[in-house]
Each structure stands twice: as structure tokens, then as C-alpha cells.
Design an enzyme around this catalytic site. Structure first.
Site: not given
Length: 742
Positions: A620, A622, A678
């Protein structure tokens, strides 16, 4: 949609005229978690416990406004300036029934007062202006009056309800009484017009104060776009249907008023107006609401007064921000629901509806896309999955999720089942706490031939054992019957940053990078039977979009360390006795019996340089396309003046730039790309990746999108069939045969 809407702008000083052109609107992305506390125990976490998981990628989205106004000089294309220019109203035909009445008055009484003011050409310009006398609208008799309410009693009030009436319902009764006495066309716009006479208004209190510490904080990246109105008043227009363009082209609306019409049916496309905070459907004759109304997760006020609704869809339970649900005047409405509203209020009713939602029909399985089915000598598969740690799955953060679907016992079983069903060779999990790793995942997955490596985030070092068990980290599982774990390394970004000679004395390193305890786990494997070796990296990068510089520093250190250890491991000696590695010491005495005799081990392969070793990077991150993180990994370098640094100082990174030696690509890049990885109330986007080295590996298959049709009624993850707010990514790779054996 009616061809005569009444749109109005936010308060501003001075009159404004706007051409009929495409206007842009920022659909703000909102990030979802804050840093977690340093000391914690499972019982200490509450619904307000923040979460350090991820940040949505900041970006703006363009909006091409649908043409509300006809070109040229047409009847009803007037502009009235209300409130001395503080708030301008763009007023069109008010519906045929009113248009004829007012049109006759206008020409009968004011023919000699007609004024024209042309600004440029008529075509596309809102510069054609007429002046109206006060009698033009005030003498037009609307067909909606207190005596003509077609669904309820205009004299309804709270008298006779007895004690125990909740303040929400008392307020409802006051509001519905006012609405019934003021059932005139465009009553909301007129009310705001009166308010604007008092002068420029401050930021609306209903939007709440700006709090930069909140998890759900809007993020704007780049120049602000200009959207001069976000409310549409079509009340009292005699509407019987709404056309699709209202929903398809007006996603920027925050307030929509459709009360006092003849709408017996609400288009399910209402779900596209996810920015709405206010929706008024009162006094229409609606008999039911589509379940898609549950997608309006930002609604604060929903008015359904004086309709014919007998049942409220359970999906309204998703509206976790709802403060007012106006249901009075619906004859035949379920008495149990009315009782909850009267005695406990809106929040209690919404919670009751949410907790009544069942799992329902599961979505269609995600499709496996085969990109290349040519027979090859060696393949392997990888899963990357952010599992949403138990302590971050709070009611405050995921208020739209039924509590049973949010519970870790339920979600962890689904996650384990998903991992077992995919049966990948390598599984990289982020945001898994130490207790869940040791007590659940290790013990369950060992029966599927998995062993694992786990490291928690660095804050665990400062805690007692009891609290440290609840710290999340990264776990990498592998098929022990097929692969040997040769080496493992723990990467602490903050510690590596503050100990770099070139960063000593840099204030930004100590103030911004050091407090973030994100980590990565490096593992170095060898295939028992082919001798091929692999580097598998599992990383979780900082979440906060206001710390794009920190993300870039962390990934620069990540790639720097990959170069370092790949060079070291390229000289790793061959495995002489592979049976000695049959059971990894990582899992101690957790050993599952081998189901059948294993083939004879093959000799190790030789790698003359670091970049020859096949590389997989999961996690992940981001960050999305266009970020410094994405650019560094895919392009191989980033200059010292990258905009993500914002003129901060990070040693050689901001003096010389950053680079790595691998040729890397996302497995999903260009083929079968996912719509998102997400999916939450305020953010939908791609922030998770499986990267691979293109010189040594080739993608053969990918796990595809979720059932998007199923998501038409799912406002966000986690949900009954989606145990995390992230999707699992899976890819299969071919190992290119171009290495020599020792």
C-alpha cells in the site's frame, strides 16, 4: 429534468454574469486515517481511535456543466439580482403552469418598463436582463398551498404525542409546519435571497468548522476550480419526472430541492449525486424510494414529508452523516419505524436500518484474466492485500458498515478464505497486527503450506508486550514446500533517514520523517526445484497526503535499500543441502506435514548482478499516478526539485535527486487495470500495487475488477462481501529463462 430550473450561487460581493460555458468543479478527495496512538491495548481503542493507514491520492476532476439555458433570446431567460448584488439568482421558466400566469402579468403591467442590457452576443451569454415589479411573482397564485397539500394534514403538530418525544421529531414537526405554510415555487431560493439582503454571508455553519485534525479532511491539489453554484431549487414546478442529465451532469450539487411536485417515482440515478448534503422530496406522492438512495453518504438532511411512502429502504442505514430524516405525513408508514423516530430520533432510526441490512446475494466472482497461456518452464503468483487492522475499523471511520460486517471475527475469516481460495505462492499483507498474525493467520495458513515472516511497525519497540501485540505491520507468507527462505531484512525508514550522513542536521528529517514509523519487509527466496531466486518486498508507506515529501523520502530509501541488498544477495552462495531449509525457523514448531514426497531439489542459479534477480514489490503506497512515488518507481529517477518536496531539505535527495537501477512496471499497467484498489465513503482510487522487474519477469495473468453492478448499492468498503477497505491484488508471472546454473 425540468427545462426551467432555478439555480443560485454562493454569497458574493457585487453582481456577476457568467457565460454558458463548461465550468469545472473540484470533487474533493478525502483521506481516511490519522496516526495511531503510541501506547495501546485492545480494550483501550474506541470508535474515535484514528488510523494511520492510507491517504487518497489528491487530484482534481473536471466537470462539464450541462447546458441549463437555451441559446439566444427566449422567453423566461431573465436574470434577477437579489440582495443588492450579494447573491445572484439565475431564474428561468418556473414551469408551464406558472409561466403563463406571470408572463401575462409581465406584459400586461410592465410592458413599458422593459429594459435590455446586452453584454456581447445573446448566444451563450447571461447578459440579457429584465426588470420585474414586485407583483410579478407575489401575485402569481401557486397550486401548492396549505389548503391543497395532497398527502397530509396541514395542521399536524406535536400536541398529543405525550412524554418521551425526541427533540429530532419535535424539530421535524416545526419544519413540516413551516414547509406546508410556504409551499410556493422556488421557496428555498427565495428564502436564501431574503437572507442575502443582509449582506455577504460567512461560511455556512451546516458545513461544519474547518478542522485539519479530522481524518475525513478534503484535500485539494493544484489550482482551485471555479464552481459558482452548488444548489438547485426546482420546488413547486409541477414536475412529474426527472431526466437523466440532472444526475449525470450535476454530480457537484450539494443541495437539491424537489419538493411540492408530482414525482411518484425517484430515478435510481440519484445515487450519482454523492456530494449532496441536503435533499428535499417532500409533498410529491412518492410511494417508494430506490435502494440506491443509500449511496448518498454525505446527506445530512433528507426530507420526505407528505408523501405516500409505506416503507423506508434499509439502505438509508448507510447514511451515517444523516442528522434529519423527515418522515411525517406519510400515511401508512410502518409504525415501528415511526416509534423509533418519535422516541429516539434520526440517528437511532438510521442505526436500526443499518443493522437490519443482511449480506444478501454475493457479487459475481472477480474474473481471472489470462494474458498469456503459452507453456513455460516456471511461473509463480503473488497477492498483495491491505487487510484493515481491527483497531482501525472503527464506527467513527466506517459508519456506513453494519457492525456485524465490521467485526474482526467476521472480516478475518473472509480474508483467510480469500487467501486460501487464491492459493498464491507469495502473500504480502499490510496492516496486520502481531496478535492476529501469531494467533490466527499463522495457525490457519500453515495447513495450506504457508509459512511467514512478520515485523510490526517500530512503535512496538517502545511498548510493553501486551500493547505491542496490537501494533500492525507487514507479513509475507510463502509456500514452504516450493520455496526456501534464504534471507530476510527489516527496513525502518525513519531510522535509516536520521542516520544518513547527508541528512544530519536537516530539520525536515527530524520534524517530518522521523515521527513516521512505516516499515518494509525484504525476503529473499529460492525455488527448491528450479534454483531460481526472487526478492519479494512488502511495504506500507505513510498515508497523509500533506506529507507527500515524506512518502517520496520513504520510497527513495526503499529503492536505495533494494539496490543495496540485491547487490549483496547476487553473491549469495548456492544452497548445498536444501532439505535443511525444509521448515523455516521463522515459524518455530508450527509445522504442517508434507502431503506427499517432494521432487528432488535443483541446483541454484547464478546472478552476476543485482538487476538480474527477479524483483517483486508489493504494498500500500498511498500514492497514485502523477505522484513522486509513482514516478520514482516507474521512471527510475526523480529530480531534486520535485514538487512533492515543496522546497524542503532532505540531504542528497534534494541536492542530487533520487534514482534506482531496476526497470520496474506495475503488473496492472496498461492491461486489465482495476477501477480502484481502495473504496471508502470519501475516496475511491488506486493506491496499492504489485510492481515487477521487467527484464526478468513477465505478467501472465491478473485478478480483475469486482462486480461493479453490485457496487451500485454499496457505498463503501468494508461490506458484507468485502472484508477490507482495500481490494486484494493478484498477479501471475513467468520467470524469463536467461540465467546459467552453477
Amino acid at each position: 429534468m425540468a427545462d426551467a430550473p432555478f439555480r443560485y450561487q454562493q454569497p458574493r460581493a457585487g453582481p456577476q454574469y457568467y457565460p454558458q460555458q463548461n465550468q469545472q468543479n473540484f470533487h474533493h478527495r478525502q483521506y481516511v486515517r490519522n496516526g495511531s496512538p503510541v501506547n495501546s491495548a485492545r480494550g483501550a481503542y474506541t470508535n474515535d481511535t484514528p488510523s494511520p493507514s492510507r491517504s487518497p491520492v489528491s487530484q482534481a476532476s473536471n466537470h462539464n456543466a450541462y447546458g441549463l439555458y437555451n441559446q439566444g433570446h427566449q422567453q423566461g431567460q431573465h436574470m434577477m439580482m437579489n440582495g443588492g448584488g450579494h447573491q445572484s439568482y439565475m431564474h428561468m421558466n418556473m414551469g408551464q403552469k406558472y409561466q403563463n400566469h406571470s408572463h401575462q402579468q409581465h406584459h400586461g403591467q410592465q410592458n413599458h418598463h422593459h429594459q435590455q442590457n446586452h453584454i456581447g452576443n445573446h448566444g451563450g451569454q447571461m447578459g440579457h436582463q429584465h426588470s420585474f415589479s414586485s407583483g410579478t411573482l407575489s401575485h402569481a397564485t401557486p397550486h401548492f398551498t396549505p389548503s391543497a397539500i395532497h398527502n397530509s394534514n396541514a395542521n399536524n403538530n406535536t400536541q398529543g404525542l405525550g412524554e418521551g418525544v425526541h427533540e429530532d421529531f419535535t424539530r421535524q414537526m416545526t419544519m413540516v409546519s413551516e414547509a406546508r405554510q410556504n409551499a410556493v415555487p422556488h421557496r428555498h431560493a427565495k428564502k436564501d435571497g431574503v437572507v442575502s439582503l443582509k449582506g455577504p454571508q460567512q461560511r455556512s455553519t451546516e458545513e461544519g468548522p474547518i478542522n485539519h485534525d479530522e481524518r475525513n479532511l478534503a484535500l485539494v491539489n493544484g489550482p482551485a476550480s471555479r464552481q459558482d453554484w452548488n444548489a438547485l431549487d426546482m420546488s413547486g414546478q409541477g414536475l412529474r419526472a426527472l431526466s437523466n442529465p440532472l444526475f449525470e451532469s450535476y454530480a457537484f450539487l450539494t443541495r437539491l430541492y424537489l419538493d411540492n411536485n408530482y414525482l411518484h417515482y425517484l430515478n435510481p440515478l440519484i445515487s450519482q449525486l454523492r456530494q449532496l448534503t441536503h435533499l428535499d422530496l417532500s409533498n410529491n406522492g412518492l410511494m417508494l424510494l430506490p435502494p440506491e438512495i443509500g449511496m448518498l453518504v454525505n446527506l445530512k438532511e433528507l426530507y420526505l414529508f407528505d408523501n405516500k411512502i409505506r416503507d423506508i429502504p434499509l439502505e438509508i442505514g448507510y447514511l451515517c452523516k444523516l442528522e434529519i430524516l423527515g418522515i411525517d405525513g406519510n400515511i401508512g408508514l410502518d409504525e415501528d419505524l415511526k416509534e423509533i423516530m418519535v422516541q429516539q430520533g434520526t440517528k437511532a432510526l438510521v442505526e436500526h436500518l443499518r443493522e437490519s441490512i443482511e449480506a444478501g446475494t454475493p457479487p459475481n466472482p472477480r474474473e481471472w484474466h489470462v494474458l498469456d497461456d503459452t507453456p513455460v518452464d516456471e511461473t509463480f503468483s503473488v497477492i498483495s492485500y491491505n487487510t484493515l487492522c481491527e483497531k482501525y475499523a472503527t464506527r467513527a471511520q466506517y459508519g456506513y458498515t453494519p457492525s456485524r460486517a465490521l467485526a474482526w471475527d467476521y472480516r478475518s475469516n473472509l480474508i483467510l478464505q480469500e487467501i486460501q481460495d487464491h492459493d498464491a505462492d507469495f502473500v504480502c499483507l499490510q496492516e496486520l497486527d502481531m496478535e492476529s498474525y501469531n494467533e490466527l493467520f499463522r495457525k490457519q495458513l500453515v495447513h495450506n503450506d504457508y509459512q511467514g515472516v512478520f515485523w510490526p511497525k517500530t512503535r512496538a519497540k517502545t511498548m510493553a508486550e501486551k500493547e505491542a501485540r496490537l501494533v500492525d505491520g507487514c507479513a509475507t507468507f510463502y509456500k514452504k514446500s516450493k520455496y526456501i527462505l534464504l534471507q530476510k531484512e527489516f527496513i525502518d525508514f525513519a531510522n535509516l533517514a536520521i542516520n544518513r550522513p547527508d541528512m544530519k542536521g536537516e530539520h525536515d528529517v527530524f520534524n517530518r520523517v522521523m515521527p513516521k514509523d512505516n516499515i518494509a519487509v525484504f525476503t529473499f527466496f529460492e525455488n527448491r526445484f528450479t534454483g531460481s531466486r526472487f526478492i519479494v518486498v512488502n511495504a506500507h508507506i505513510h498515508w497523509d497526503p500533506h506529507f507527500a515529501d515524506v512518502k517520496l523520502v520513504q520510497v527513495a530509501i526503499l529503492m536505495e535499500q533494494i539496490d543495496k541488498f540485491a547487490d549483496k544477495w547476487s553473491r549469495h552462495p548456492p544452497c548445498a543441502d536444501k532439505t535443511a531449509f525444509r521448515h523455516s525457523e521463522v515459524d518455530g514448531d508450527l509445522k504442517a506435514p508434507t502431503p506427499e514426497p517432494l521432487p528432488a531439489p535443483g541446483p541454484s542459479l547464478e546472478y552476476s548482478s543485482a538487476t538480474q534477480i527477479p524483483l517483486i514489490i508489493c504494498g500500500d503506497f498511498n500514492a497514485g499516478v502523477g505522484s513522486g512515488v509513482h514516478e520514482l518507481i516507474t521512471q527510475g529517477s526523480v529530480g531534486p526539485n520535485h514538487s512533492d518536496f515543496k522546497n524542503r531539505k532532505y540531504g542528497n535527495f534534494t541536492r542530487d535527486g533520487m534514482a534506482h537501477s531496476f526497470s520496474i512496471k506495475s503488473a496492472y499497467n496498461g492491461t486489465q487495470e482495476l477501477s480502484f484498489t481502495n473504496y471508502t465513503l470519501n475516496f475511491t482510487g488506486i493506491i496499492d500495487y504489485i510492481w515487477y522487474s521487467t527484464n526478468s519477469l513477465e505478467v501472465r495473468g491478473l485478478l480483475g475488477n469486482v462486480d461493479l453492478e453490485h457496487l451500485r448499492k454499496v457505498p463503501g468498503f468494508p461490506h458484507w462481501h468485502f472484508p477490507s477497505d482495500h481490494l486484494a491484488l493478484k498477479a501471475e508471472f513467468e520467470v524469463k529463462a536467461r540465467k546459467e546454473r552453477k
